[in-house]
Structures are given as structure tokens and as C-alpha cells.
Design an enzyme around this catalytic site. Structure first.
Site, short mmCIF file in Angstrom:
data_model
loop_
_atom_site.label_atom_id
_atom_site.label_comp_id
_atom_site.label_asym_id
_atom_site.label_seq_id
_atom_site.Cartn_x
_atom_site.Cartn_y
_atom_site.Cartn_z
N SER A 130 2.91 -1.99 4.45
CA SER A 130 2.40 -1.79 3.08
C SER A 130 3.50 -1.57 2.04
O SER A 130 3.25 -1.70 0.85
CB SER A 130 1.45 -0.60 3.05
OG SER A 130 2.14 0.61 3.28
N LYS A 144 4.14 5.83 -0.10
CA LYS A 144 3.76 4.94 -1.20
C LYS A 144 4.66 5.21 -2.40
O LYS A 144 5.40 6.19 -2.45
CB LYS A 144 2.31 5.16 -1.61
CG LYS A 144 1.27 5.00 -0.50
CD LYS A 144 1.13 3.58 0.00
CE LYS A 144 0.07 3.49 1.09
NZ LYS A 144 0.03 2.14 1.71
#
Length: 240
Positions: A62, A127
Site C-alpha cells: 500500500s 500511511k
């Protein structure tokens, strides 16, 4: 004849006027000394993990191209001792609830090492912070760009090539004390956009942040220091 020191000094003296031989010091057994040193080392490692740095592994794709799966990353914690999380920071945070399944099981040795920060742990995500409390984050503007407080971000330097800024439209105001986070591999990242049905509307509480990613540390061939992209330095991003 035995001589003694002047009155007021009770220390015995030898025949040459020097101090008498003192009693031999007791030596700590080597096994006890080893245990004490081990305990001190573990306490030091635990303190370092709690207050300074901690290692994690990247569990997915990701955050490509910045990180690839199974990279080992070092997270530093001192940046947030006296300042808040900032836009553009890459952070590791605890699962706020409902983002991940149960973490993979660890054997006793792995559990022990993870406790002191020497083994990468699960149950966390990594993230990039796009918006902080009070920000308006939206996608996409007429030119197909992600915006923060109406200011478009130039994301070419970190978003994976071929990925759109977002494959779904959204417009959110980040609550105070929370963060809007997204993966750099926008087409393969279940980030804030995909958890809007959960409490917090997909945002993450700042209190869940473990720290800021400082470097990729393993494999050695991928060692790199992590920096914040310049697009987040735009003065216009500051909330009115």
C-alpha cells in the site's frame, strides 16, 4: 614495637607505619553479574522502544514505491514530544478498530523480542498523513488533483506511477485531534477512504500514532532516510 597513628586516627598501621592489610573484597559471582547485566540491557532496550525508536515491518504494497512488502522500517518518537503530527509525515499507528484482522501469531521468542522493540510487530499500519484536525480534504478538483483546504497537492514525487490521486471522490473535514491518512499506492491502499463507515469517518486519532518513520533499515540495499515532500510546505495549506 607496634606503632600507631596519632590520636584521633584509629586505623591500625603495619610495622612500617603503613595501613594494615584490609579485608579482601567479596567478588560477585559471574552468574549473578551476568543476570544483572542482562536485566539492565533489557530495561534499556525497553526504554528505547518506549521513548525513542521502534522497528516495524511493512505488511503490504500500500505504500509503494516508498516501501515494498517486508521492508523493515525504523520509527522515531521524539518528533512528537513537543509538536503535533504534520501533513506529509509517514507514520505508523495502531489499528483504530476494524482496519485489520487479528495480527499473525508469534512464538515465545518473537513475543519477547517484540516487547523490547527488537522484533517487528503486527497490529499496526503505515500511511502518509494528508490532513490534520480541521483540514478539508477532497478529491478530486477539475484537474484531477487531491486538495487540502482548497490547495492542490503536487504528488508526483511519492504517489505510485499509474495511480490516480483517488479512485473515488470524497470531501471530508478532519475532526480535531484526528488525521486523514492515505497510502502512496492509491489504487491498492485501504486507507481513510475505505473506512468512512467506522467511528471517526475513516480518520485516525492522533493518540494512536506510534511515531514517524525515520528510515528503511532492512534490507541494507534499500536503506534510505524518509523526508516529507515539499508540496506539504505550501503556506497556503495553513487553515484560515
Amino acid at each position: 614495637m607496634r606503632r600507631s597513628r596519632p590520636s584521633g586516627d584509629p586505623s591500625p598501621v603495619g610495622p612500617d607505619g603503613g595501613p594494615a592489610a584490609t579485608r579482601k573484597r567479596r567478588h560477585v559471582p559471574a552468574s549473578v553479574e551476568a543476570v544483572v547485566l542482562l536485566v539492565l540491557a533489557l530495561l534499556l532496550a525497553l526504554g528505547i522502544k518506549t521513548f525513542l525508536v521502534q522497528m516495524f515491518f511493512v505488511p503490504s504494497e500500500s505504500m509503494e514505491p516508498l516501501f515494498i512488502k517486508n521492508d523493515r522500517i525504523m520509527v522515531e518518537k521524539w518528533s512528537y514530544w513537543s509538536s503535533p503530527v504534520r501533513r506529509g509525515d509517514v507514520v505508523v499507528f495502531e489499528d483504530p478498530g476494524g482496519w485489520l484482522g487479528p495480527p499473525p501469531p508469534l512464538n515465545p521468542v518473537q513475543k519477547g523480542l517484540s516487547t523490547i522493540g527488537l522484533y517487528p510487530t503486527g497490529g499496526h499500519l503505515v500511511k502518509r498523513v494528508i490532513g490534520v484536525g480541521g483540514d478539508r480534504v477532497a478529491c478530486c478538483d477539475p484537474d484531477g488533483r487531491l486538495t487540502v483546504n482548497g490547495v492542490p497537492l503536487v504528488e508526483d514525487s511519492y504517489v505510485k506511477k499509474g495511480s490516480k490521486p483517488s479512485d473515488r471522490d470524497f470531501s471530508v473535514t478532519v475532526p480535531k485531534g484526528r488525521l486523514w491518512v492515505m497510502g502512496d499506492n492509491r489504487s491498492n491502499s485501504e486507507d481513510s477512504r475505505y473506512h468512512r463507515q467506522l467511528p471517526g469517518g475513516g480518520t485516525v486519532p492522533e493518540s494512536a500514532v506510534v511515531g514517524k518513520v525515520w528510515a528503511i533499515v532492512w534490507p541494507i540495499s534499500r536503506w534510505d532516510h524518509i523526508e516529507t515532500p515539499r508540496t506539504f510546505d505550501q503556506k497556503a495549506l495553513a487553515q484560515e
